[in-house]
Design an enzyme around this catalytic site. Structure first.
Site, mmCIF file in Angstrom:
data_model
loop_
_atom_site.group_PDB
_atom_site.id
_atom_site.type_symbol
_atom_site.label_atom_id
_atom_site.label_comp_id
_atom_site.label_asym_id
_atom_site.label_seq_id
_atom_site.Cartn_x
_atom_site.Cartn_y
_atom_site.Cartn_z
ATOM 1 N N ASP A 197 12.335 -4.167 17.819
ATOM 2 C CA ASP A 197 11.937 -3.536 19.073
ATOM 3 C C ASP A 197 10.665 -2.729 18.793
ATOM 4 O O ASP A 197 9.572 -3.281 18.776
ATOM 5 C CB ASP A 197 13.104 -2.669 19.562
ATOM 6 C CG ASP A 197 12.870 -2.038 20.925
ATOM 7 O OD1 ASP A 197 11.734 -2.081 21.421
ATOM 8 O OD2 ASP A 197 13.826 -1.492 21.501
ATOM 9 N N ASP A 212 18.892 -8.238 13.683
ATOM 10 C CA ASP A 212 19.198 -8.729 15.021
ATOM 11 C C ASP A 212 17.943 -8.746 15.889
ATOM 12 O O ASP A 212 17.602 -9.748 16.491
ATOM 13 C CB ASP A 212 20.296 -7.880 15.683
ATOM 14 C CG ASP A 212 20.048 -6.378 15.553
ATOM 15 O OD1 ASP A 212 19.000 -5.970 14.991
ATOM 16 O OD2 ASP A 212 20.906 -5.603 16.011
ATOM 17 N N LYS A 238 24.930 -2.037 12.602
ATOM 18 C CA LYS A 238 25.970 -3.011 12.854
ATOM 19 C C LYS A 238 25.424 -4.262 13.506
ATOM 20 O O LYS A 238 26.019 -5.330 13.447
ATOM 21 C CB LYS A 238 27.039 -2.400 13.779
ATOM 22 C CG LYS A 238 27.725 -1.206 13.216
ATOM 23 C CD LYS A 238 28.627 -0.550 14.297
ATOM 24 C CE LYS A 238 29.161 0.760 13.781
ATOM 25 N NZ LYS A 238 29.807 1.527 14.881
ATOM 26 N N GLY A 239 24.269 -4.112 14.183
ATOM 27 C CA GLY A 239 23.764 -5.166 15.059
ATOM 28 C C GLY A 239 23.654 -6.547 14.435
ATOM 29 O O GLY A 239 23.867 -7.551 15.100
ATOM 30 N N PHE A 272 15.931 -4.521 27.704
ATOM 31 C CA PHE A 272 17.122 -4.253 26.906
ATOM 32 C C PHE A 272 18.090 -5.429 26.993
ATOM 33 O O PHE A 272 18.394 -5.904 28.084
ATOM 34 C CB PHE A 272 17.803 -2.967 27.384
ATOM 35 C CG PHE A 272 18.753 -2.412 26.375
ATOM 36 C CD1 PHE A 272 18.276 -1.715 25.271
ATOM 37 C CD2 PHE A 272 20.124 -2.608 26.504
ATOM 38 C CE1 PHE A 272 19.156 -1.208 24.320
ATOM 39 C CE2 PHE A 272 20.997 -2.111 25.557
ATOM 40 C CZ PHE A 272 20.522 -1.408 24.460
ATOM 41 N N VAL A 273 18.517 -5.904 25.838
ATOM 42 C CA VAL A 273 19.454 -7.031 25.801
ATOM 43 C C VAL A 273 20.719 -6.629 25.055
ATOM 44 O O VAL A 273 20.711 -5.690 24.255
ATOM 45 C CB VAL A 273 18.823 -8.273 25.124
ATOM 46 C CG1 VAL A 273 17.724 -8.861 25.994
ATOM 47 C CG2 VAL A 273 18.281 -7.928 23.736
HETATM 48 P P1 IMP Z 1 13.495 -0.639 16.529
HETATM 49 O O1 IMP Z 1 13.055 -0.005 17.801
HETATM 50 O O2 IMP Z 1 12.688 -1.868 16.194
HETATM 51 O O3 IMP Z 1 13.510 0.350 15.415
HETATM 52 O O4 IMP Z 1 14.988 -1.136 16.762
HETATM 53 C C1 IMP Z 1 16.046 -0.477 16.172
HETATM 54 C C2 IMP Z 1 17.371 -1.055 16.491
HETATM 55 O O5 IMP Z 1 17.654 -0.752 17.833
HETATM 56 C C3 IMP Z 1 17.557 -2.561 16.405
HETATM 57 O O6 IMP Z 1 17.808 -3.032 15.115
HETATM 58 C C4 IMP Z 1 18.772 -2.720 17.295
HETATM 59 O O7 IMP Z 1 19.956 -2.462 16.584
HETATM 60 C C5 IMP Z 1 18.521 -1.681 18.353
HETATM 61 N N1 IMP Z 1 17.911 -2.278 19.550
HETATM 62 C C6 IMP Z 1 16.612 -2.459 19.826
HETATM 63 N N2 IMP Z 1 16.440 -3.070 21.007
HETATM 64 C C7 IMP Z 1 17.679 -3.292 21.490
HETATM 65 C C8 IMP Z 1 18.186 -3.938 22.679
HETATM 66 O O8 IMP Z 1 17.457 -4.440 23.552
HETATM 67 N N3 IMP Z 1 19.538 -3.967 22.800
HETATM 68 C C9 IMP Z 1 20.383 -3.439 21.872
HETATM 69 N N4 IMP Z 1 19.959 -2.847 20.753
HETATM 70 C C10 IMP Z 1 18.627 -2.788 20.565
HETATM 71 MG MG MG Z 2 19.705 -3.495 14.216
#
Ligand code: IMP
Ligand code: MG
Length: 174
Positions: free
Chosen positions: A100, A97, A40-41, A149-150
């Site tokens: 991470d 979005d 959803k992000g 974390f944001v």
């Molecule tokens: P990944 O760790 O790159 O696989 O991130 C996966 C998903 O986690 C991202 O697309 C976001 O939806 C969520 N995410 C990662 N970091 C944050 C954060 O700081 N705040 C909120 N959601 C996050």
């Molecule tokens: Mg996402």
């Protein structure tokens, strides 16, 4: 609904998305282009970035889950909703979005590559600096941010705060 401190204001986000949209418009001119947002992000980035792309692009959505309600990545990615359309021979731009750990995108790239798009690139509003567990080549980066974390502008904490119009940084003890 005030939580944390503002990291990136609504004005800064819009200004940066306008620049990204301009670059994307130049790069994708004359190409059959499909924007794919990861729900959803990315719903808010998609809505605003798409309006800055001055081309007749197509739009589709995928929904994946990697977090549950926790703030730490699990490394496990599930497809909750797949694309509605075929992407073979089309130019696909994933709209994200935030990058991470990079695990979600690594999974998505692998999953989409086998469908043989003409090209496959990523536009991400936010990239957390220096914590990718896998190298991810993000062609259009909005902002590099510290690895905290944001929330806001599509990003949630246990499902809430996605509707904040700006990016806020959580207090470290929150
Ligand atoms: P990944 O760790 O790159 O696989 O991130 C996966 C998903 O986690 C991202 O697309 C976001 O939806 C969520 N995410 C990662 N970091 C944050 C954060 O700081 N705040 C909120 N959601 C996050
Ligand atoms: Mg996402």
């Amino acid at each position: 609904m005030d939580i944390g401190k503002t990291l990136i204001s609504a004005e800064e986000i819009d200004q940066r998305l306008a620049e990204m949209g301009e670059a994307i418009t130049a790069d994708y001119e004359g190409k059959d282009t499909l924007l794919v947002a990861v729900l959803k992000g990315a719903f808010m980035v998609m809505a605003d970035l798409a309006r800055h792309i001055k081309l007749p692009v197509d739009i589709d959505f995928m929904a994946v889950s990697s977090y549950g309600a926790a703030t730490q990545t699990s490394g496990v990615v599930r497809i909750l909703k797949d694309l509605d359309q075929e992407i073979a021979d089309r130019h696909v731009l994933i709209v994200e979005d935030i990058v991470d750990s990079g695990l979600t995108l690594r999974y998505l790239l692998k999953n989409l590559e086998v469908r043989k798009p003409a090209s496959l690139e990523i536009a991400a509003l936010l990239v957390k600096k220096g914590i990718q567990r896998v190298p991810i080549d993000v062609k259009y980066v909005g902002f590099e941010i510290p690895p905290d974390f944001v929330i806001g502008y599509g990003l949630d904490l246990a499902g809430k705060y996605r509707n904040l119009p700006y990016i806020a940084q959580m207090e470290s003890d929150a």
